[in-house]
Each structure stands twice: as structure tokens, then as C-alpha cells.
Design a protein around this motif. Structure first.
Motif, PDB file in Angstrom:
ATOM      1  N   PRO A  47       0.809  -1.222   0.000  1.00 45.11           N
ATOM      2  CA  PRO A  47       0.000   0.000   0.000  1.00 45.11           C
ATOM      3  C   PRO A  47       0.840   1.269   0.000  1.00 45.11           C
ATOM      4  O   PRO A  47       1.944   1.308   0.570  1.00 45.11           O
ATOM      5  CB  PRO A  47      -0.812  -0.108   1.290  1.00 45.11           C
ATOM      6  CG  PRO A  47      -0.023  -1.020   2.162  1.00 45.11           C
ATOM      7  CD  PRO A  47       0.657  -1.984   1.245  1.00 45.11           C
ATOM      8  N   ALA A  48       0.335   2.278  -0.662  1.00 45.56           N
ATOM      9  CA  ALA A  48       0.920   3.615  -0.555  1.00 45.56           C
ATOM     10  C   ALA A  48       0.626   4.160   0.840  1.00 45.56           C
ATOM     11  O   ALA A  48      -0.426   3.873   1.423  1.00 45.56           O
ATOM     12  CB  ALA A  48       0.332   4.534  -1.616  1.00 45.56           C
ATOM     13  N   THR A  49       1.558   4.932   1.374  1.00 49.10           N
ATOM     14  CA  THR A  49       1.372   5.546   2.686  1.00 49.10           C
ATOM     15  C   THR A  49       1.659   7.038   2.573  1.00 49.10           C
ATOM     16  O   THR A  49       2.143   7.520   1.544  1.00 49.10           O
ATOM     17  CB  THR A  49       2.315   4.933   3.734  1.00 49.10           C
ATOM     18  OG1 THR A  49       3.662   5.369   3.467  1.00 49.10           O
ATOM     19  CG2 THR A  49       2.271   3.414   3.707  1.00 49.10           C
ATOM     20  N   THR A  50       1.395   7.742   3.652  1.00 52.80           N
ATOM     21  CA  THR A  50       1.702   9.171   3.646  1.00 52.80           C
ATOM     22  C   THR A  50       3.210   9.410   3.606  1.00 52.80           C
ATOM     23  O   THR A  50       3.652  10.518   3.278  1.00 52.80           O
ATOM     24  CB  THR A  50       1.104   9.871   4.874  1.00 52.80           C
ATOM     25  OG1 THR A  50       1.541   9.180   6.060  1.00 52.80           O
ATOM     26  CG2 THR A  50      -0.417   9.840   4.818  1.00 52.80           C
ATOM     27  N   GLY A  51       4.003   8.388   3.909  1.00 53.15           N
ATOM     28  CA  GLY A  51       5.453   8.500   3.826  1.00 53.15           C
ATOM     29  C   GLY A  51       6.036   8.027   2.516  1.00 53.15           C
ATOM     30  O   GLY A  51       7.263   8.048   2.335  1.00 53.15           O
ATOM     31  N   THR A  52       5.200   7.596   1.574  1.00 56.41           N
ATOM     32  CA  THR A  52       5.697   7.134   0.282  1.00 56.41           C
ATOM     33  C   THR A  52       6.367   8.292  -0.458  1.00 56.41           C
ATOM     34  O   THR A  52       5.852   9.404  -0.485  1.00 56.41           O
ATOM     35  CB  THR A  52       4.556   6.545  -0.565  1.00 56.41           C
ATOM     36  OG1 THR A  52       4.041   5.379   0.101  1.00 56.41           O
ATOM     37  CG2 THR A  52       5.049   6.149  -1.947  1.00 56.41           C
ATOM     38  N   ILE A  53       7.511   7.992  -1.063  1.00 56.73           N
ATOM     39  CA  ILE A  53       8.294   9.004  -1.774  1.00 56.73           C
ATOM     40  C   ILE A  53       8.047   8.868  -3.274  1.00 56.73           C
ATOM     41  O   ILE A  53       8.173   7.780  -3.836  1.00 56.73           O
ATOM     42  CB  ILE A  53       9.796   8.845  -1.458  1.00 56.73           C
ATOM     43  CG1 ILE A  53      10.050   9.053   0.037  1.00 56.73           C
ATOM     44  CG2 ILE A  53      10.630   9.818  -2.285  1.00 56.73           C
ATOM     45  CD1 ILE A  53      11.461   8.707   0.476  1.00 56.73           C
ATOM     46  N   TYR A  54       7.700   9.982  -3.888  1.00 55.65           N
ATOM     47  CA  TYR A  54       7.412  10.031  -5.319  1.00 55.65           C
ATOM     48  C   TYR A  54       8.418  10.942  -6.018  1.00 55.65           C
ATOM     49  O   TYR A  54       9.051  11.802  -5.398  1.00 55.65           O
ATOM     50  CB  TYR A  54       6.006  10.582  -5.573  1.00 55.65           C
ATOM     51  CG  TYR A  54       4.883   9.759  -5.012  1.00 55.65           C
ATOM     52  CD1 TYR A  54       4.192   8.856  -5.807  1.00 55.65           C
ATOM     53  CD2 TYR A  54       4.491   9.910  -3.686  1.00 55.65           C
ATOM     54  CE1 TYR A  54       3.138   8.109  -5.300  1.00 55.65           C
ATOM     55  CE2 TYR A  54       3.446   9.162  -3.168  1.00 55.65           C
ATOM     56  CZ  TYR A  54       2.761   8.264  -3.981  1.00 55.65           C
ATOM     57  OH  TYR A  54       1.731   7.533  -3.462  1.00 55.65           O
ATOM     58  N   GLN A  55       8.525  10.750  -7.327  1.00 51.78           N
ATOM     59  CA  GLN A  55       9.340  11.646  -8.143  1.00 51.78           C
ATOM     60  C   GLN A  55       8.549  12.918  -8.436  1.00 51.78           C
ATOM     61  O   GLN A  55       7.400  12.852  -8.872  1.00 51.78           O
ATOM     62  CB  GLN A  55       9.737  10.943  -9.433  1.00 51.78           C
ATOM     63  CG  GLN A  55      10.606   9.715  -9.199  1.00 51.78           C
ATOM     64  CD  GLN A  55      10.807   8.870 -10.439  1.00 51.78           C
ATOM     65  OE1 GLN A  55      10.409   9.240 -11.538  1.00 51.78           O
ATOM     66  NE2 GLN A  55      11.415   7.706 -10.272  1.00 51.78           N
ATOM     67  N   CYS A  56       9.169  14.062  -8.200  1.00 50.13           N
ATOM     68  CA  CYS A  56       8.489  15.352  -8.382  1.00 50.13           C
ATOM     69  C   CYS A  56       8.458  15.812  -9.831  1.00 50.13           C
ATOM     70  O   CYS A  56       7.674  16.700 -10.175  1.00 50.13           O
ATOM     71  CB  CYS A  56       9.164  16.428  -7.538  1.00 50.13           C
ATOM     72  SG  CYS A  56       8.882  16.302  -5.775  1.00 50.13           S
ATOM     73  N   GLY A  57       9.322  15.262 -10.705  1.00 52.87           N
ATOM     74  CA  GLY A  57       9.385  15.764 -12.064  1.00 52.87           C
ATOM     75  C   GLY A  57       9.678  17.256 -12.068  1.00 52.87           C
ATOM     76  O   GLY A  57      10.490  17.754 -11.279  1.00 52.87           O
ATOM     77  N   SER A  58       8.991  17.987 -12.919  1.00 49.31           N
ATOM     78  CA  SER A  58       9.290  19.413 -13.092  1.00 49.31           C
ATOM     79  C   SER A  58       8.914  20.278 -11.901  1.00 49.31           C
ATOM     80  O   SER A  58       9.309  21.449 -11.850  1.00 49.31           O
ATOM     81  CB  SER A  58       8.602  19.943 -14.355  1.00 49.31           C
ATOM     82  OG  SER A  58       9.264  19.452 -15.499  1.00 49.31           O
ATOM     83  N   LEU A  59       8.199  19.737 -10.935  1.00 52.07           N
ATOM     84  CA  LEU A  59       8.005  20.469  -9.682  1.00 52.07           C
ATOM     85  C   LEU A  59       9.351  20.726  -9.006  1.00 52.07           C
ATOM     86  O   LEU A  59       9.475  21.613  -8.164  1.00 52.07           O
ATOM     87  CB  LEU A  59       7.066  19.675  -8.766  1.00 52.07           C
ATOM     88  CG  LEU A  59       6.756  20.228  -7.373  1.00 52.07           C
ATOM     89  CD1 LEU A  59       6.250  21.660  -7.432  1.00 52.07           C
ATOM     90  CD2 LEU A  59       5.749  19.342  -6.658  1.00 52.07           C
ATOM     91  N   SER A  60      10.369  19.980  -9.414  1.00 47.61           N
ATOM     92  CA  SER A  60      11.732  20.229  -8.924  1.00 47.61           C
ATOM     93  C   SER A  60      12.175  21.655  -9.208  1.00 47.61           C
ATOM     94  O   SER A  60      13.018  22.213  -8.489  1.00 47.61           O
ATOM     95  CB  SER A  60      12.714  19.254  -9.587  1.00 47.61           C
ATOM     96  OG  SER A  60      12.346  17.914  -9.381  1.00 47.61           O
ATOM     97  N   LYS A  61      11.642  22.261 -10.255  1.00 48.39           N
ATOM     98  CA  LYS A  61      12.059  23.618 -10.617  1.00 48.39           C
ATOM     99  C   LYS A  61      11.707  24.627  -9.528  1.00 48.39           C
ATOM    100  O   LYS A  61      12.444  25.612  -9.331  1.00 48.39           O
ATOM    101  CB  LYS A  61      11.428  24.017 -11.950  1.00 48.39           C
ATOM    102  CG  LYS A  61      11.966  23.217 -13.143  1.00 48.39           C
ATOM    103  CD  LYS A  61      11.299  23.625 -14.436  1.00 48.39           C
ATOM    104  CE  LYS A  61      11.966  22.949 -15.638  1.00 48.39           C
ATOM    105  NZ  LYS A  61      11.768  21.492 -15.671  1.00 48.39           N
ATOM    106  N   THR A  62      10.608  24.421  -8.825  1.00 47.73           N
ATOM    107  CA  THR A  62      10.268  25.331  -7.731  1.00 47.73           C
ATOM    108  C   THR A  62      11.285  25.212  -6.613  1.00 47.73           C
ATOM    109  O   THR A  62      11.704  26.216  -6.018  1.00 47.73           O
ATOM    110  CB  THR A  62       8.854  25.046  -7.212  1.00 47.73           C
ATOM    111  OG1 THR A  62       7.931  25.073  -8.316  1.00 47.73           O
ATOM    112  CG2 THR A  62       8.420  26.102  -6.191  1.00 47.73           C
ATOM    113  N   TRP A  63      11.715  23.987  -6.313  1.00 49.06           N
ATOM    114  CA  TRP A  63      12.761  23.787  -5.320  1.00 49.06           C
ATOM    115  C   TRP A  63      14.047  24.516  -5.733  1.00 49.06           C
ATOM    116  O   TRP A  63      14.662  25.234  -4.935  1.00 49.06           O
ATOM    117  CB  TRP A  63      13.079  22.295  -5.173  1.00 49.06           C
ATOM    118  CG  TRP A  63      12.009  21.415  -4.618  1.00 49.06           C
ATOM    119  CD1 TRP A  63      11.109  20.671  -5.331  1.00 49.06           C
ATOM    120  CD2 TRP A  63      11.735  21.134  -3.237  1.00 49.06           C
ATOM    121  NE1 TRP A  63      10.299  19.953  -4.481  1.00 49.06           N
ATOM    122  CE2 TRP A  63      10.664  20.212  -3.194  1.00 49.06           C
ATOM    123  CE3 TRP A  63      12.300  21.553  -2.045  1.00 49.06           C
ATOM    124  CZ2 TRP A  63      10.144  19.712  -2.006  1.00 49.06           C
ATOM    125  CZ3 TRP A  63      11.788  21.055  -0.851  1.00 49.06           C
ATOM    126  CH2 TRP A  63      10.725  20.151  -0.837  1.00 49.06           C
TER     127      TRP A  63
END
Length: 458
Positions: A47-63
Motif C-alpha cells: 500500500p501507498a502511505t503518507t510517507g511514500t516518496i514520489y518523483q516530483c518531475g518538473s516540480l523540482s524547478k520550484t525547489w
């Protein structure tokens, strides 16, 4: 909020869209609530959890933009100083662009430099090599002339500027300047830094009958790092969003950037030729949306099989994040977010405009081929209607089980904007801008934030 109802509705939508799993984050009045539904990998059923880590893709640009603004705060870099001030060897094919392009052009995607950076490899010198490799890169459009999204190159140049100033690699800069000070334990900038026990597996959905299958590309190449390789959780994405809502401060009060830098990031804007799919303006590392008169800041991201969505509503004190391991589908994110926004009594996401069937157009002004490396669009008129044919490369078409040429009818919204509906149940209606008429013909086609110039006739 009725979190159980939102969780149930999100799970229902996952089944409808055949997306394996999702984690949703809600920041409201300084408090974060998150929920997870579905699985993080269809092969294991874990199961996915609230701690599951996903790839941000282009949201990385905001970082990356936030980290860059720290250098601005420190007086080490200026947004309107030429890039060559910091990278003396910087050069592209156009001498004027070489001399004049600035960090602001890179942050808001108006630099116009083609993504012609070759194969810079996976080493720690990847961004240095990318800058070296673009010495002959041509212009897609003149500097500052129009908005045209840069998937990797623009933010890689920004990363290299930071590396030269700080004497560290971009990955270390992000850890030391953002991830650490924000107290993030699940956010990183490289795939090999992600806890495999928490990582979501990306999935591609080729047909509703087949369902999701594991992505053939586990992560993007390192060249996409500053523009696409941050990994995070829904909650930790909201920790970053709080910096925008909190005028530069983290939730614990830590100063990340100055309030002036947040104002610069949100207030320095350029128009987007296609204003309907994402928003009418692009700021510095953020898209600017207009939801029924309320300004909303946003960024999206997609890798091959994973997706991230962030929406920040300053007037309402709300930020929403959504991370999935299948898709992307605009209609899925809109339905999930609208459920939450309605629950909070906030403004909801506008629908796309309706076509104007009575609008009379000279179709010959739009006809032609618009292309750049990796993308080709053929616009033609037939029977008084306008059509766009999207040309896929053979490998992509084979893997997706689609023909190499896919036609779409273009339905006019205005003289320059069109709806592009699809009869594929896995595709949402898209929008297209065909604009900048000279000598009776349009010069550019803009869709999915990318700009494609008219091909020269042989």
C-alpha cells in the motif's frame, strides 16, 4: 474536513482512472493533513502511505528556484545580470543571447535556447558539461520574445551558476540550503538517495483493459536534476509550499528566503501563449493561475510514470499537493482537488472554455508544420475544419501501442486558441495556441507549455 469522505472519493477516482496509488497533502491555516490510497507498486500490492516518496518531475524547478533566490538574497547573483558574469565561458550559437541572457530569462522560460545539450553523462560534472555542450545550440525563438518551457537546460544552467559560486555540487547545495533547514527526511535530489522501502514505482497506463504496467524508465537522467529529479512526499512538498505562503519562512519559523524574494518569485511574470491548460502567466519557478479572480501559484511535474501537482492559494491560506505513480491525468487532479477545495469553502478550479463554433477563421493562416527536436505537429485544413496531427517517434508509439500519427480536431476558442479533444479515454482535452502572425501565417504553436516554431519550407 471530512477526511474519510475525501479518502473514499480519491480511492474511487483511482479505480476509475486506473492509477495505482496517490498521496494527498492539505496545508490549511498552517496545519498539514495528508492521506494515502492505493498501492505504491502493482507487482507487490504494497500500500501507498503518507510517507511514500514520489518523483516530483518538473516540480523540482520550484525547489531549485527557491535555492537560487537564496543566492540573490546573499548578493552573490543578480536576476538581471548576464549569465556570463558568473560563467565566463558560457556561449550559445546566437552571440546576442550569449551576451544578454540572464537568470530571469532562465527562471521564467523566455531564454529560447534549444535543449541541444548532447549526452552529458551521469557524473558529478553533468551541469558543467551541459553548459559546455550548448556552445552551438540554436534559438527556438529570440531571447525574451515568447514563453517556451525548458524541460532541463534552463535550470541546469542555473544549477551550474550556483555550483560555481558556492563551490559545491547542486545536489549538496539543495541538501544544505533547503532540505536540511526545512527538516525534510524524505526529500532528496538523486534516485540513489531515496529509501527503496519508501519509493513509489512509476506505472504507464496504455489501455484501460491492460491497466498499469511498470515504467520502462525508473528515473530521469541526471541532466534533468535541477528541473526534474527531486524526490519527495506530499507532506514535504507542502513544507516547501509553506515558504511561499509564509513569506519566506518555514513552518517552524526558520527563514529560508527573504520576503522580498518570495515577492519577486510570485510577482515577476511573463504571459503564457496558451493560458488555459496551466495558467496565463509564468513567474520565477511558479505558474500563476487565475481561479475565478483569485490568484493561485502552481507547478506540475511528470516523469515516465510518476506525477506531482502543487497548488498554493495565498488568499485562502491553503496549499494542496498530489503525488501519483500513474497518469498523468488533468481531470483526476482537478476532481481530487475540487473535492478538497469545496470542503474548505475555497474557490475551485475553472473549467476549460467552450469552443466558439460560430467563429470564422482563415484556416490557411494556421496550416503548416511546427517542430523542434523530439516534437512535430502538422496543422492542416480539411472540409472547413482544422486538424492537428501529432507525430510520435517509432519507439514511443510502439511502447504505447499507438499509431505514429495521431490526428486531433482543433476547435476554436478565439483567433489564436483552440481546444484539442481526444477520442482516447486515457487522454483529456488539451489546449493549443497558434499565434504570432507574420506575412499571413502563424509562426509558433504552443501546447503543454512548450513552444514549437513553424518549420522552414524547403
Amino acid at each position: 474536513m471530512d477526511i474519510q469522505r475525501i479518502r473514499a472519493r480519491t480511492a474511487e477516482l483511482l479505480g476509475e482512472y486506473r492509477i495505482p496509488g496517490a498521496t494527498v497533502g492539505i496545508l490549511h491555516d498552517g496545519e498539514i493533513t495528508d492521506l494515502a490510497v492505493g498501492v505504491k507498486d502493482v507487482s507487490t500490492g504494497e500500500p501507498a502511505t503518507t510517507g511514500t516518496i514520489y518523483q516530483c518531475g518538473s516540480l523540482s524547478k520550484t525547489w531549485t528556484a527557491l535555492a537560487f533566490m537564496q543566492f540573490v538574497d546573499e548578493g552573490k547573483v543578480a536576476l538581471d545580470e548576464p549569465v556570463r558574469t558568473y560563467l565566463p565561458g558560457f556561449r550559445v550559437a546566437d552571440p546576442e543571447v550569449t551576451a544578454r541572457v540572464t537568470p530571469r530569462h532562465l527562471l521564467n522560460h523566455t531564454n529560447g535556447i534549444e535543449e541541444d545539450f548532447g549526452a552529458p553523462g551521469e557524473g558529478d560534472d553533468v551541469y558543467e558539461r551541459m553548459v559546455e555542450n550548448i556552445a552551438g545550440a540554436p534559438q527556438v525563438h529570440p531571447l525574451g520574445y515568447t514563453h517556451g518551457y525548458s524541460a532541463a537546460l534552463g535550470y541546469a544552467i542555473l544549477a551550474r551558476v550556483m555550483e560555481v559560486i558556492d563551490g559545491k555540487g547542486w545536489d549538496d547545495i539543495m541538501r544544505d540550503r533547503l532540505f536540511g533547514p526545512l527538516g525534510l527526511t524524505g526529500t532528496s535530489s538523486r534516485p540513489d538517495q531515496v529509501d527503496p522501502g519508501r519509493a513509489a514505482t512509476g506505472h504507464v497506463i496504455r489501455s484501460l483493459g491492460e491497466g498499469p504496467v511498470a515504467s520502462p524508465l525508473p528515473h530521469l537522467p541526471r541532466a534533468f536534476g535541477p528541473g526534474g529529479n527531486v524526490n519527495s512526499t506530499a507532506r514535504e512538498v507542502l513544507a516547501m509550499a509553506h515558504v511561499v505562503l509564509g513569506e519566506g519562512r518555514a513552518r517552524d519559523g526558520t527563514r529560508i528566503v527573504s520576503a522580498g524574494s518570495v515577492r519577486e518569485m510570485t510577482g515577476s511574470r511573463v504571459p503564457v501563449p496558451d493560458p488555459y491548460m496551466f495558467g496565463p502567466e509564468w513567474a520565477l519557478g511558479l505558474i500563476v493561475c487565475d481561479w475565478h479572480g483569485e490568484t493561485v501559484y502552481a507547478h506540475d511535474g511528470s516523469t515516465v510514470g510518476q506525477n506531482a501537482r502543487l497548488r498554493i492559494l495565498p488568499d485562502s491560506g491553503i496549499a494542496l499537493s498530489l503525488m501519483t505513480n500513474g497518469g498523468p491525468r488533468e481531470s483526476f487532479y482537478k476532481e481530487v482537488f475540487n473535492e478538497i477545495l469545496a470542503e474548505l469553502g475555497a474557490v475551485t478550479i475553472p473549467e476549460l472554455p467552450k469552443p466558439d463554433p460560430a467563429r470564422a477563421l482563415d484556416l490557411s493562416r494556421y496550416e503548416g508544420v511546427y517542430e523542434r527536436p523530439g516534437a512535430r505537429y502538422e496543422v492542416s485544413a480539411d472540409g472547413g475544419r482544422l486538424w492537428l496531427t501529432f507525430v510520435l517517434d517509432p519507439w514511443q508509439a510502439s511502447f504505447l501501442g499507438k499509431p505514429e500519427r495521431i490526428p486531433y480536431e482543433l476547435l476554436p476558442i478565439s483567433d489564436t486558441h483552440f481546444l484539442m479533444p481526444s477520442d482516447d479515454p486515457l487522454e483529456d482535452t488539451q489546449t493549443v495556441a497558434i499565434y504570432d502572425f507574420q506575412d499571413g501565417a502563424a509562426r509558433y504553436l504552443h501546447t503543454n507549455c512548450r513552444v514549437n516554431p513553424r518549420a522552414r519550407e524547403e
